[in-house]
Design a protein around this motif. Sequence first.
Motif, PDB file in Angstrom:
ATOM      1  N   UNK B  38     -20.580  -9.774  20.802  1.00 49.03           N
ATOM      2  CA  UNK B  38     -20.964 -10.412  19.550  1.00 49.03           C
ATOM      3  C   UNK B  38     -22.461 -10.362  19.287  1.00 49.03           C
ATOM      4  N   UNK B  39     -23.206  -9.762  20.206  1.00 49.89           N
ATOM      5  CA  UNK B  39     -24.648  -9.625  20.007  1.00 49.89           C
ATOM      6  C   UNK B  39     -24.898  -8.639  18.865  1.00 49.89           C
ATOM      7  N   UNK B  40     -25.869  -8.977  18.013  1.00 54.18           N
ATOM      8  CA  UNK B  40     -26.148  -8.136  16.853  1.00 54.18           C
ATOM      9  C   UNK B  40     -27.614  -7.746  16.826  1.00 54.18           C
ATOM     10  N   UNK B  41     -27.868  -6.528  16.372  1.00 55.15           N
ATOM     11  CA  UNK B  41     -29.257  -6.106  16.208  1.00 55.15           C
ATOM     12  C   UNK B  41     -29.377  -5.272  14.948  1.00 55.15           C
ATOM     13  N   UNK B  42     -30.522  -5.394  14.305  1.00 57.04           N
ATOM     14  CA  UNK B  42     -30.859  -4.491  13.207  1.00 57.04           C
ATOM     15  C   UNK B  42     -32.131  -3.782  13.602  1.00 57.04           C
ATOM     16  N   UNK B  43     -32.156  -2.483  13.378  1.00 59.98           N
ATOM     17  CA  UNK B  43     -33.303  -1.714  13.814  1.00 59.98           C
ATOM     18  C   UNK B  43     -33.621  -0.645  12.773  1.00 59.98           C
ATOM     19  N   UNK B  44     -34.914  -0.465  12.508  1.00 59.27           N
ATOM     20  CA  UNK B  44     -35.325   0.564  11.548  1.00 59.27           C
ATOM     21  C   UNK B  44     -35.260   1.923  12.239  1.00 59.27           C
ATOM     22  N   UNK B  45     -34.103   2.518  12.173  1.00 67.91           N
ATOM     23  CA  UNK B  45     -33.893   3.782  12.859  1.00 67.91           C
ATOM     24  C   UNK B  45     -32.716   4.492  12.224  1.00 67.91           C
ATOM     25  N   UNK B  46     -32.570   5.749  12.616  1.00 67.70           N
ATOM     26  CA  UNK B  46     -31.390   6.489  12.176  1.00 67.70           C
ATOM     27  C   UNK B  46     -30.794   7.180  13.398  1.00 67.70           C
ATOM     28  N   UNK B  47     -29.568   7.611  13.230  1.00 65.88           N
ATOM     29  CA  UNK B  47     -28.890   8.273  14.341  1.00 65.88           C
ATOM     30  C   UNK B  47     -29.440   9.686  14.511  1.00 65.88           C
ATOM     31  N   UNK B  48     -29.774  10.022  15.728  1.00 68.60           N
ATOM     32  CA  UNK B  48     -30.181  11.395  16.031  1.00 68.60           C
ATOM     33  C   UNK B  48     -28.983  12.177  16.569  1.00 68.60           C
ATOM     34  N   UNK B  49     -28.278  11.577  17.494  1.00 64.55           N
ATOM     35  CA  UNK B  49     -27.070  12.206  18.023  1.00 64.55           C
ATOM     36  C   UNK B  49     -26.216  11.177  18.755  1.00 64.55           C
ATOM     37  N   UNK B  50     -24.921  11.370  18.674  1.00 62.52           N
ATOM     38  CA  UNK B  50     -24.002  10.518  19.420  1.00 62.52           C
ATOM     39  C   UNK B  50     -23.121  11.384  20.293  1.00 62.52           C
ATOM     40  N   UNK B  51     -22.885  10.936  21.506  1.00 62.57           N
ATOM     41  CA  UNK B  51     -21.892  11.578  22.352  1.00 62.57           C
ATOM     42  C   UNK B  51     -20.984  10.478  22.904  1.00 62.57           C
ATOM     43  N   UNK B  52     -19.787  10.425  22.369  1.00 58.97           N
ATOM     44  CA  UNK B  52     -18.894   9.308  22.704  1.00 58.97           C
ATOM     45  C   UNK B  52     -18.329   9.424  24.111  1.00 58.97           C
ATOM     46  N   UNK B  53     -18.198  10.647  24.607  1.00 61.42           N
ATOM     47  CA  UNK B  53     -17.692  10.799  25.980  1.00 61.42           C
ATOM     48  C   UNK B  53     -18.737  10.307  26.977  1.00 61.42           C
ATOM     49  N   UNK B  54     -20.005  10.486  26.616  1.00 62.05           N
ATOM     50  CA  UNK B  54     -21.099  10.002  27.466  1.00 62.05           C
ATOM     51  C   UNK B  54     -21.472   8.554  27.130  1.00 62.05           C
ATOM     52  N   UNK B  55     -20.828   7.989  26.113  1.00 62.52           N
ATOM     53  CA  UNK B  55     -21.100   6.611  25.680  1.00 62.52           C
ATOM     54  C   UNK B  55     -22.562   6.443  25.254  1.00 62.52           C
ATOM     55  N   UNK B  56     -23.083   7.461  24.592  1.00 61.47           N
ATOM     56  CA  UNK B  56     -24.489   7.441  24.229  1.00 61.47           C
ATOM     57  C   UNK B  56     -24.693   7.600  22.725  1.00 61.47           C
ATOM     58  N   UNK B  57     -25.516   6.743  22.172  1.00 65.40           N
ATOM     59  CA  UNK B  57     -25.968   6.872  20.788  1.00 65.40           C
ATOM     60  C   UNK B  57     -27.487   6.941  20.852  1.00 65.40           C
TER      61      UNK B  57
END
Lengths: 62, 62
Positions: B38-57
């Motif tokens: 339930x922790x929430x964050x807002x950050x001034x950023x955009x997605x560069x790359x996601x790899x869901x198998x590596x669990x990385x955003x």
Amino acid sequence: MCEANAYLLKEGKEELILEDISVLRPEKEELYLQNIFGEQKRIKARIKEMNLLDHRIVLEEV
Amino acid sequence: MCEANAYLLKEGKEELILEDISVLRPEKEELYLQNIFGEQKRIKARIKEMNLLDHRIVLEEV
């Protein structure tokens, strides 16, 4: 498995674009999608919302 | 579980922003992130790359 399916929101309806996505990468005005089978797609869209527990990535047209 | 961790790319290094993310939603120039606790964050950023198998955003600053 932890892949997600991408849906494109079009006129209020969701159209399945690609299943079992492992990689997502924004590229200029496109999104590059790749699934665990090596299938690749580029689509002129942006992310509207993702829910990883639901395995859902909802896209909207740019 | 299928959550992913978000890292902010800063001067070539990755800084962990939030773990176990379930929901990600772009909001104007910010990204809204929510994790399974339930922790929430807002950050001034955009997605560069996601790899869901590596669990990385990987994010980059706007």
